[in-house]
Design a protein around this motif. Structure first.
Motif, PDB file in Angstrom:
ATOM      1  N   TRP A   1      23.841  31.379  23.978  1.00  0.00           N
ATOM      2  CA  TRP A   1      24.972  30.437  23.924  1.00  0.00           C
ATOM      3  C   TRP A   1      25.123  29.753  25.287  1.00  0.00           C
ATOM      4  CZ3 TRP A   1      28.740  34.454  21.286  1.00  0.00           C
ATOM      5  CH2 TRP A   1      28.340  34.614  19.946  1.00  0.00           C
ATOM      6  N   SER A   2      25.911  28.666  25.264  1.00  0.00           N
ATOM      7  CA  SER A   2      26.136  27.960  26.543  1.00  0.00           C
ATOM      8  C   SER A   2      27.102  28.765  27.407  1.00  0.00           C
ATOM      9  CB  SER A   2      26.684  26.565  26.292  1.00  0.00           C
ATOM     10  OG  SER A   2      27.855  26.651  25.520  1.00  0.00           O
ATOM     11  N   SER A   3      27.093  28.452  28.690  1.00  0.00           N
ATOM     12  CA  SER A   3      27.891  29.270  29.612  1.00  0.00           C
ATOM     13  C   SER A   3      29.400  29.091  29.394  1.00  0.00           C
ATOM     14  CB  SER A   3      27.530  28.938  31.055  1.00  0.00           C
ATOM     15  OG  SER A   3      27.665  27.564  31.266  1.00  0.00           O
ATOM     16  N   ILE A   4      30.153  30.063  29.878  1.00  0.00           N
ATOM     17  CA  ILE A   4      31.619  30.067  29.756  1.00  0.00           C
ATOM     18  C   ILE A   4      32.162  28.995  30.704  1.00  0.00           C
ATOM     19  CG2 ILE A   4      33.679  31.521  30.103  1.00  0.00           C
ATOM     20  CD1 ILE A   4      31.632  33.921  30.002  1.00  0.00           C
ATOM     21  N   PRO A   5      33.279  28.289  30.329  1.00  0.00           N
ATOM     22  CA  PRO A   5      33.873  27.344  31.289  1.00  0.00           C
ATOM     23  C   PRO A   5      34.167  28.074  32.610  1.00  0.00           C
ATOM     24  CG  PRO A   5      34.911  27.137  29.162  1.00  0.00           C
ATOM     25  CD  PRO A   5      33.996  28.306  29.062  1.00  0.00           C
ATOM     26  N   TRP A   6      33.832  27.446  33.716  1.00  0.00           N
ATOM     27  CA  TRP A   6      33.901  28.131  35.013  1.00  0.00           C
ATOM     28  C   TRP A   6      35.314  28.545  35.392  1.00  0.00           C
ATOM     29  CZ3 TRP A   6      29.795  30.252  37.063  1.00  0.00           C
ATOM     30  CH2 TRP A   6      28.542  29.784  36.671  1.00  0.00           C
ATOM     31  N   LEU A   7      36.322  27.780  34.923  1.00  0.00           N
ATOM     32  CA  LEU A   7      37.715  28.162  35.238  1.00  0.00           C
ATOM     33  C   LEU A   7      38.104  29.448  34.519  1.00  0.00           C
ATOM     34  CD1 LEU A   7      39.960  24.964  35.404  1.00  0.00           C
ATOM     35  CD2 LEU A   7      39.590  26.698  37.172  1.00  0.00           C
ATOM     36  N   VAL A   8      37.612  29.581  33.286  1.00  0.00           N
ATOM     37  CA  VAL A   8      37.884  30.806  32.510  1.00  0.00           C
ATOM     38  C   VAL A   8      37.202  31.987  33.201  1.00  0.00           C
ATOM     39  CG1 VAL A   8      37.511  31.945  30.278  1.00  0.00           C
ATOM     40  CG2 VAL A   8      38.101  29.513  30.357  1.00  0.00           C
ATOM     41  N   TRP A   9      35.982  31.742  33.615  1.00  0.00           N
ATOM     42  CA  TRP A   9      35.217  32.772  34.339  1.00  0.00           C
ATOM     43  C   TRP A   9      35.976  33.217  35.598  1.00  0.00           C
ATOM     44  CZ3 TRP A   9      33.038  31.828  39.253  1.00  0.00           C
ATOM     45  CH2 TRP A   9      32.156  32.808  39.732  1.00  0.00           C
ATOM     46  N   LEU A  10      36.484  32.207  36.337  1.00  0.00           N
ATOM     47  CA  LEU A  10      37.224  32.501  37.571  1.00  0.00           C
ATOM     48  C   LEU A  10      38.512  33.278  37.266  1.00  0.00           C
ATOM     49  CD1 LEU A  10      36.602  31.744  40.518  1.00  0.00           C
ATOM     50  CD2 LEU A  10      38.248  29.883  40.298  1.00  0.00           C
ATOM     51  N   GLY A  11      39.196  32.877  36.183  1.00  0.00           N
ATOM     52  CA  GLY A  11      40.434  33.568  35.767  1.00  0.00           C
ATOM     53  C   GLY A  11      40.154  35.025  35.449  1.00  0.00           C
ATOM     54  N   ALA A  12      39.025  35.269  34.771  1.00  0.00           N
ATOM     55  CA  ALA A  12      38.666  36.652  34.412  1.00  0.00           C
ATOM     56  C   ALA A  12      38.411  37.483  35.670  1.00  0.00           C
ATOM     57  CB  ALA A  12      37.428  36.637  33.517  1.00  0.00           C
ATOM     58  N   LEU A  13      37.770  36.859  36.649  1.00  0.00           N
ATOM     59  CA  LEU A  13      37.507  37.593  37.901  1.00  0.00           C
ATOM     60  C   LEU A  13      38.836  37.923  38.600  1.00  0.00           C
ATOM     61  CD1 LEU A  13      34.409  35.787  39.518  1.00  0.00           C
ATOM     62  CD2 LEU A  13      34.465  37.571  37.792  1.00  0.00           C
ATOM     63  N   ALA A  14      39.764  36.954  38.594  1.00  0.00           N
ATOM     64  CA  ALA A  14      41.071  37.167  39.235  1.00  0.00           C
ATOM     65  C   ALA A  14      41.836  38.294  38.531  1.00  0.00           C
ATOM     66  CB  ALA A  14      41.880  35.877  39.211  1.00  0.00           C
ATOM     67  N   TYR A  15      41.743  38.331  37.199  1.00  0.00           N
ATOM     68  CA  TYR A  15      42.391  39.377  36.395  1.00  0.00           C
ATOM     69  C   TYR A  15      41.860  40.757  36.820  1.00  0.00           C
ATOM     70  CZ  TYR A  15      43.530  41.914  32.000  1.00  0.00           C
ATOM     71  OH  TYR A  15      43.981  42.805  31.074  1.00  0.00           O
ATOM     72  N   ALA A  16      40.551  40.837  37.015  1.00  0.00           N
ATOM     73  CA  ALA A  16      39.940  42.104  37.446  1.00  0.00           C
ATOM     74  C   ALA A  16      40.404  42.480  38.847  1.00  0.00           C
ATOM     75  CB  ALA A  16      38.423  41.984  37.410  1.00  0.00           C
ATOM     76  N   VAL A  17      40.504  41.479  39.720  1.00  0.00           N
ATOM     77  CA  VAL A  17      40.927  41.747  41.104  1.00  0.00           C
ATOM     78  C   VAL A  17      42.344  42.327  41.112  1.00  0.00           C
ATOM     79  CG1 VAL A  17      41.535  40.629  43.306  1.00  0.00           C
ATOM     80  CG2 VAL A  17      39.396  40.038  42.160  1.00  0.00           C
ATOM     81  N   VAL A  18      43.227  41.773  40.270  1.00  0.00           N
ATOM     82  CA  VAL A  18      44.618  42.252  40.213  1.00  0.00           C
ATOM     83  C   VAL A  18      44.648  43.718  39.771  1.00  0.00           C
ATOM     84  CG1 VAL A  18      46.829  42.003  39.005  1.00  0.00           C
ATOM     85  CG2 VAL A  18      45.624  39.977  39.864  1.00  0.00           C
ATOM     86  N   TYR A  19      43.917  44.039  38.710  1.00  0.00           N
ATOM     87  CA  TYR A  19      43.936  45.423  38.207  1.00  0.00           C
ATOM     88  C   TYR A  19      43.304  46.394  39.214  1.00  0.00           C
ATOM     89  CZ  TYR A  19      46.144  45.046  33.706  1.00  0.00           C
ATOM     90  OH  TYR A  19      47.082  44.908  32.730  1.00  0.00           O
ATOM     91  N   ALA A  20      42.176  45.971  39.784  1.00  0.00           N
ATOM     92  CA  ALA A  20      41.524  46.845  40.775  1.00  0.00           C
ATOM     93  C   ALA A  20      42.479  47.061  41.951  1.00  0.00           C
ATOM     94  CB  ALA A  20      40.221  46.215  41.246  1.00  0.00           C
ATOM     95  N   GLY A  21      43.171  46.001  42.370  1.00  0.00           N
ATOM     96  CA  GLY A  21      44.128  46.092  43.481  1.00  0.00           C
ATOM     97  C   GLY A  21      45.249  47.072  43.174  1.00  0.00           C
ATOM     98  N   LEU A  22      45.753  47.025  41.930  1.00  0.00           N
ATOM     99  CA  LEU A  22      46.845  47.941  41.563  1.00  0.00           C
ATOM    100  C   LEU A  22      46.373  49.398  41.582  1.00  0.00           C
ATOM    101  CD1 LEU A  22      48.512  45.942  38.636  1.00  0.00           C
ATOM    102  CD2 LEU A  22      49.483  46.399  40.891  1.00  0.00           C
ATOM    103  N   PHE A  23      45.191  49.631  41.051  1.00  0.00           N
ATOM    104  CA  PHE A  23      44.662  51.003  41.046  1.00  0.00           C
ATOM    105  C   PHE A  23      44.425  51.496  42.478  1.00  0.00           C
ATOM    106  CE2 PHE A  23      43.029  50.011  36.613  1.00  0.00           C
ATOM    107  CZ  PHE A  23      43.924  50.854  35.977  1.00  0.00           C
ATOM    108  N   LEU A  24      43.920  50.605  43.318  1.00  0.00           N
ATOM    109  CA  LEU A  24      43.646  51.003  44.707  1.00  0.00           C
ATOM    110  C   LEU A  24      44.937  51.250  45.479  1.00  0.00           C
ATOM    111  CD1 LEU A  24      40.628  48.693  45.606  1.00  0.00           C
ATOM    112  CD2 LEU A  24      40.611  51.167  45.277  1.00  0.00           C
ATOM    113  N   LEU A  25      45.945  50.449  45.185  1.00  0.00           N
ATOM    114  CA  LEU A  25      47.246  50.657  45.843  1.00  0.00           C
ATOM    115  C   LEU A  25      47.773  52.056  45.491  1.00  0.00           C
ATOM    116  CD1 LEU A  25      49.554  49.289  47.495  1.00  0.00           C
ATOM    117  CD2 LEU A  25      50.561  48.624  45.319  1.00  0.00           C
ATOM    118  N   GLY A  26      47.674  52.387  44.197  1.00  0.00           N
ATOM    119  CA  GLY A  26      48.096  53.719  43.752  1.00  0.00           C
ATOM    120  C   GLY A  26      47.301  54.809  44.470  1.00  0.00           C
TER     121      GLY A  26
END
Lengths: 291, 255
Positions: A255-280
């Motif tokens: 399939w064709s690639s994911i829209p880059w903004l969606v891709w970036l949003g997904a990475l940001a979502y992961a960063v937020v969750y990883a940050g919360l776990f690391l803070l804990g």
């Protein structure tokens, strides 16, 4: 040096340049923190490179994929899709095993082998130890993933002659960031659960649960009565949706690639969750006795 | 460079450390009670006491492993609660605890990086320290292949990587053979000659007598005696530090 008695008698300039010397106090502290995190991470990478886990899993993945790719099933000419699917499944399983087992043993082994004592006797904070361990595991898993995906790309190209660079890059980065969340969760788990083995098991069950059922929780919740509905909905909104990062179909079906903004949003979502776990993890480790 | 003042390099003020007791009916166990201590630049200070006297707990407070219940401790005038207080110290734990998959050179490079040593300085420092602890020949071998004495010398090497002004050594000769002990003692003596401050705990009183300028004898979390070795020997009318130690702790020798 805010918490001094006001009678500091040592000249810290000495014969070593304090990290980030020449920078302002705050910038120097940040530079020193990054230096410590990176140094601790480097040890984790060396550890993974000197263990057999990655090599065994990579060789197994390669052998299984090559053997399966050489077999002719039902005279199917488009077998390359199945080979790709199998290879990606093995990459997902292998990377998850490497990420969870590596992250789960880091802090417990530091405590058990008492290597934590000489380390904390240096100008290193506990938060830097947690972040260094995370960074090392994430970097090591990223290197392993890069090797796996290069193998996948070359394998696919030899079969169908295509080089889906953009899609492979997106799949690799999404996979890597998803593993970042898993590693952060495992590091937190290593401070909660008594043994690495229990942490491994619980994390595997939790991650597989999300990967397999995460996207269906809201649908199940709709059919339930209160208060179960609210409870399940709460879980649906709270858990990190790791299944969003599973874009194997993108590579399998070309399939064709994911829209880059969606891709970036997904990475940001992961960063937020990883940050919360690391803070804990940082808060928990600060309160924990090292003795 | 140490600025010559009379300020102590290590200072402990009314230190109290309590642990939750494991015994029924007792809420806390007092590991250290109102400890006051000062160590001055260039001194070799022996921290003595029987097992359970509070030596390791005091060291753990100095190293930031354990927070004090009350009181304070300072290194170079900086409260030990601040990680920067440990910038100019070297610490050797009682037993060697290092990453066994690393080589001696790699472990020293790792700690050098933590201290922010520039690469060129780190390389020179690693070479000279490995020579000092006589591990040059084994610098590229993983630590897991080292003997116990060699591992202890790696410990000493990592404690020296930042060219510390204060060395905190927790029973540095524990478990070593006589040659290993002699080598460690020689290194301490050499550091003393270089003007370093050494704070160390030991059960080897003969060794303490040889290298220490001053000693403190702890009992039940309190300082029972403190002073120069020869002054203590004289004031307690004994012939050795060991006899002083036993006398202070009220140990009755068998007839």
């Amino acid at each position: 040096m805010s918490a001094t008695t006001g009678k500091t008698i040592i000249d810290f300039r000495h014969d070593i340049a304090p990290i980030g010397s020449g920078l302002s106090g705050h910038a120097s502290a940040v530079s020193s923190a990054f230096n410590n995190i990176s140094a601790i991470g480097g040890v984790v990478v060396k550890e993974l490179l000197r263990r057999k886990d990655f090599y065994v899993l990579f060789v197994l993945t390669a052998i299984i994929t090559v053997v399966m790719g050489s077999v002719n099933f039902f005279n199917e000419t488009k077998i390359v899709r199945y080979v790709k699917e199998l290879c990606l499944l093995l990459i997902w399983v292998s990377s998850l095993v490497i990420a969870v087992t590596t992250a789960a043993r880091q802090i417990p082994f530091e405590r058990e082998n008492r290597t934590l004592f000489p380390l904390l006797a240096k100008p290193v904070t506990r938060a830097q130890v947690v972040l260094g361990k995370f960074w090392g595991c994430w970097l090591a898993v990223g290197l392993a993933l890069a090797v796996f995906y290069v193998f996948f790309l070359v394998l696919g190209a030899t079969r169908d002659g295509e080089w889906p660079i953009a899609q492979t890059f997106q799949a690799l980065t999404l996979h890597w960031f998803m593993l970042g969340v898993v590693i952060a969760m495992t590091v937190l788990g290593s401070l909660v659960f008594a043994a690495p083995s229990s942490n491994n098991t619980i994390t595997f069950v939790f991650v597989l649960g999300i990967l397999l059922m995460g996207r269906h929780l809201n649908k199940v919740a709709l059919r339930l009565d209160e208060p179960s509905q609210t409870l399940l909905y709460s879980i649906y909104y709270v858990v990190p949706h790791l299944e969003l990062y599973d874009v194997r179909d993108l590579l399998v079906h070309g399939w064709s690639s994911i829209p880059w903004l969606v891709w970036l949003g997904a990475l940001a979502y992961a960063v937020v969750y990883a940050g919360l776990f690391l803070l804990g993890a940082c808060v928990l480790f600060k309160r924990k006795s090292v003795n | 460079m140490i600025l010559m003042t009379l300020e102590p390099i290590l200072k402990i003020e009314n230190l109290q450390v309590d642990y939750p007791s494991r015994e029924m009916g007792q809420q806390t166990r007092h590991a250290v009670r109102g400890l006051n201590l000062s160590v001055f630049p260039g001194e070799v200070f022996g921290f003595l006491g029987p097992n359970g006297a509070g030596k390791t707990t005091t060291m753990n407070v100095l190293l930031g492993f354990v927070p004090p219940t009350s009181g304070d401790a300072f290194l170079f005038g900086v409260n030990v609660r601040e990680p920067i207080a440990r910038q100019r110290i070297g610490y050797l734990p009682e037993l060697t605890y290092y990453y066994k998959f690393l080589t001696a050179e790699e472990i020293l490079r790792f700690y050098a990086r933590i201290f922010g040593l520039p690469r060129k300085v780190a390389n020179e420092r690693i070479d000279s320290i490995l020579k000092l602890v006589e591990l040059e020949h084994a610098r590229t071998r993983p630590i897991r292949t080292y003997s116990k004495g060699m591992q202890q010398r790696v410990g000493l090497a990592q404690a020296l990587i930042n060219n510390p002004d204060l060395l905190i050594l927790d029973e540095p000769t524990s478990g070593l053979d006589p040659i290993g002990r002699m080598k460690v003692r020689e290194i301490i003596q050499r550091l003393k000659n270089e003007g370093k401050t050494v704070f160390f705990s030991s059960h080897e009183l003969g060794e303490v007598e040889t290298v220490c300028d001053r000693v403190a004898i702890l009992g039940a979390g309190q300082v029972k005696a403190e002073g120069k070795v020869n002054e203590l020997v004289q004031s307690y009318q004994c012939s050795t530090l060991e006899q002083v130690f036993l006398k202070i702790l009220d140990f009755k020798l068998a007839a």
